[in-house]
Design a protein around this motif. Structure first.
Motif, PDB file in Angstrom:
ATOM      1  N   ILE A   1       0.881  -1.145  -0.137  1.00  0.00           N
ATOM      2  CA  ILE A   1       0.012   0.056   0.177  1.00  0.00           C
ATOM      3  C   ILE A   1       1.039   1.309  -0.116  1.00  0.00           C
TER       4      ILE A   1
ATOM      5  N   LEU B   1      -3.652   4.014  -2.864  1.00  0.00           N
ATOM      6  CA  LEU B   1      -4.679   4.239  -1.959  1.00  0.00           C
ATOM      7  C   LEU B   1      -4.873   5.932  -1.351  1.00  0.00           C
TER       8      LEU B   1
ATOM      9  N   MET C   1      -5.883  -5.783  -1.851  1.00  0.00           N
ATOM     10  CA  MET C   1      -4.417  -5.525  -2.759  1.00  0.00           C
ATOM     11  C   MET C   1      -4.566  -6.213  -3.861  1.00  0.00           C
TER      12      MET C   1
END
Length: 477
Positions: free
Chosen positions: A76, A129, A328
């Motif tokens: 991330i 993100l 993810m």
């Protein structure tokens, strides 16, 4: 995965300044989910603008560290980029007005287009993100934390616009995170500093604050952030982010995605739960991803120890790690690989402001000023932007009516025309006869204002929240 790997998979840390290699080492050593980029991590060029290539290189290095352990899903790489006051990444990326602009414009398609436009510029930098949009339902001036980050004071509008913006982000390939369950817009205390208490009943919360989160769950959005807010109706004295009844309530809305805590280094948590205790509490309560623990090494060790000694059921850690990994994997499979160049959505940002500018009092047609104008208030950069926009609109400067700009956190203003550049609340105490809410301080926002002042465009926005005696919905017909 080992317990150590799973413990890392649920932690999303921050780092200080340009300590990129130290952060990459921590990601690799502790098997961390990835990293969030804060304002002090953004490299700048000689002109003080974001170094695009430098930012992409930092994110690539952090993503590389996340992949070093051989896991097949990407790490991330996150950021807070809402628009308005909350924008960690500045020019040359497109500058966006405050999210309240979407509530004033009242258009789901426009919010969706803006979500896509904002997110598309993050993709080439390596972000996957964005902790946006903020779907908190504001209560107005007593809402000291959220303000113009809120889309609207109307729960239905906040819900619909939040989903639309999120779906636009997903189209561009960036994961959205709606926030802050169980609702921060009705809080009168800033959770960055201390713990607010939400005194509403569950029935009242369901009818107002929870509507946007219900809509997010129904739409299948991937992530909801929990806030550091105590809700006595759920669990007295405990921040919602660390409270099992809160996560039960969120799942009760039908939400099946990743529940992420707000930053665990905020005062509402650190004052009460030192060391790694907050991380273990949040996980045990039902959180899946722990954002910005004050000390990520401490948090990681505490989770591993809690599993080993029976303080945290291993199946709870399994569930959390699996949710994060699944999200993810899904994002990697579905996200488009291409993005958009920096600044490519400037015209769209300007269109948002043109659709949002709201006249609370004053003429709704024709020129508001007689070809010349003076400016006061705001910051020097705001006045300079206003003057440039006025000149572009054919207005001369130095004489005529006084336009008083009110910036973030500003008070009421005098002059002839008061203009709120952030939340519109200061207009209720402004003595200027003409009152305008602009909800932004970008070049596009000032162009929208200048066009209305010069009579070249109509003010199309409606107040998304009451301002003193001006009810929500006030605006030109």
């Amino acid at each position: 995965m080992t317990a150590e790997e799973k413990a890392g998979q649920v932690l999303l840390p921050f780092f200080k300044g340009m300590a990129v290699e130290a952060q990459a080492d921590a990601i690799e050593r502790l098997h961390l989910a990835g990293s969030i980029i804060m304002g002090d991590n953004v490299p700048l060029d000689a002109q003080g603008r974001m170094d695009v290539q430098g930012m992409a290189a930092i994110n690539h290095r952090l993503a590389q560290a996340a992949a070093a352990n051989g896991r097949p899903w990407p790490g991330i790489i996150a950021v807070d980029q809402e628009g308005g006051q909350v924008a960690r990444l500045g020019p040359p990326l497109t500058e966006w007005p405050t999210p309240m602009s979407y509530g004033a414009a009242g258009s789901g398609p426009l919010a969706r287009e803006a979500g896509q436009g904002l997110a598309a510029e993050l993709v080439p930098l390596g972000f996957n993100l964005d902790f946006a949009p903020d779907t908190d339902v504001t209560i107005g001036p007593k809402d000291v934390t959220i303000g113009a980050r809120s889309l609207s004071s109307d729960p239905g509008a906040a819900a619909a616009l939040g989903v639309a913006f999120s779906e636009g982000m997903l189209t561009a390939g960036v994961l959205p995170a709606v926030k802050h369950f169980p609702g921060h817009g009705s809080m009168t205390v800033d959770s960055h500093l201390s713990l607010p208490t939400q005194t509403a009943t569950v029935a009242e919360l369901s009818a107002r604050d929870w509507k946007p989160f219900q809509a997010a769950a129904t739409a299948g959005l991937p992530m909801v952030m929990t806030g550091h807010i105590a809700v006595p109706a759920l669990e007295p004295g405990v921040p919602a982010s660390l409270s099992a009844p809160t996560y039960t309530a969120l799942r009760g809305l039908g939400f099946k995605g990743v529940a992420v805590t707000d930053a665990l280094n905020m005062g509402a948590v650190t004052k009460q739960y030192p060391g790694g205790t907050a991380a273990v509490m949040a996980l045990a309560a039902g959180a899946d991803l722990l954002l910005m623990p004050a000390d990520v090494g401490q948090a990681h060790a505490a989770i591993v120890h809690a599993v080993a000694t029976g303080g945290l059921p291993p199946e709870r850690l399994d569930e959390a790690a699996r949710r994060v990994a699944t999200m993810m994997v899904w994002n990697a499979r579905t996200a488009p690989k291409a993005g958009a160049p920096p600044g490519s959505s400037a015209a769209l940002s300007a269109r948002v402001s043109a659709s949002a500018v709201t006249v609370l009092s004053g003429p709704c047609g024709g020129p508001m000023v007689p070809g010349a104008v003076q400016v006061a208030g705001g910051k020097p950069a705001d006045r300079a932007r206003f003057e440039a926009a006025a000149a572009r609109a054919g207005l001369s400067l130095g004489s005529g009516p006084v336009v008083s700009l009110i910036g973030y956190g500003g008070r009421g203003a005098g002059g002839d025309i008061a203009v709120a550049l952030d939340a519109p609340w200061p207009l209720q105490e402004s003595t200027a006869p003409v009152k305008v809410a602009l909800y932004g301080r970008s070049d596009g926002a000032f162009d929208a204002l200048a066009a209305v002042l010069a009579g070249k465009a109509a003010a199309r926005g409606k107040l998304p929240a009451a301002v003193g005696s001006f009810p929500a919905g006030t605006g030109c017909p």
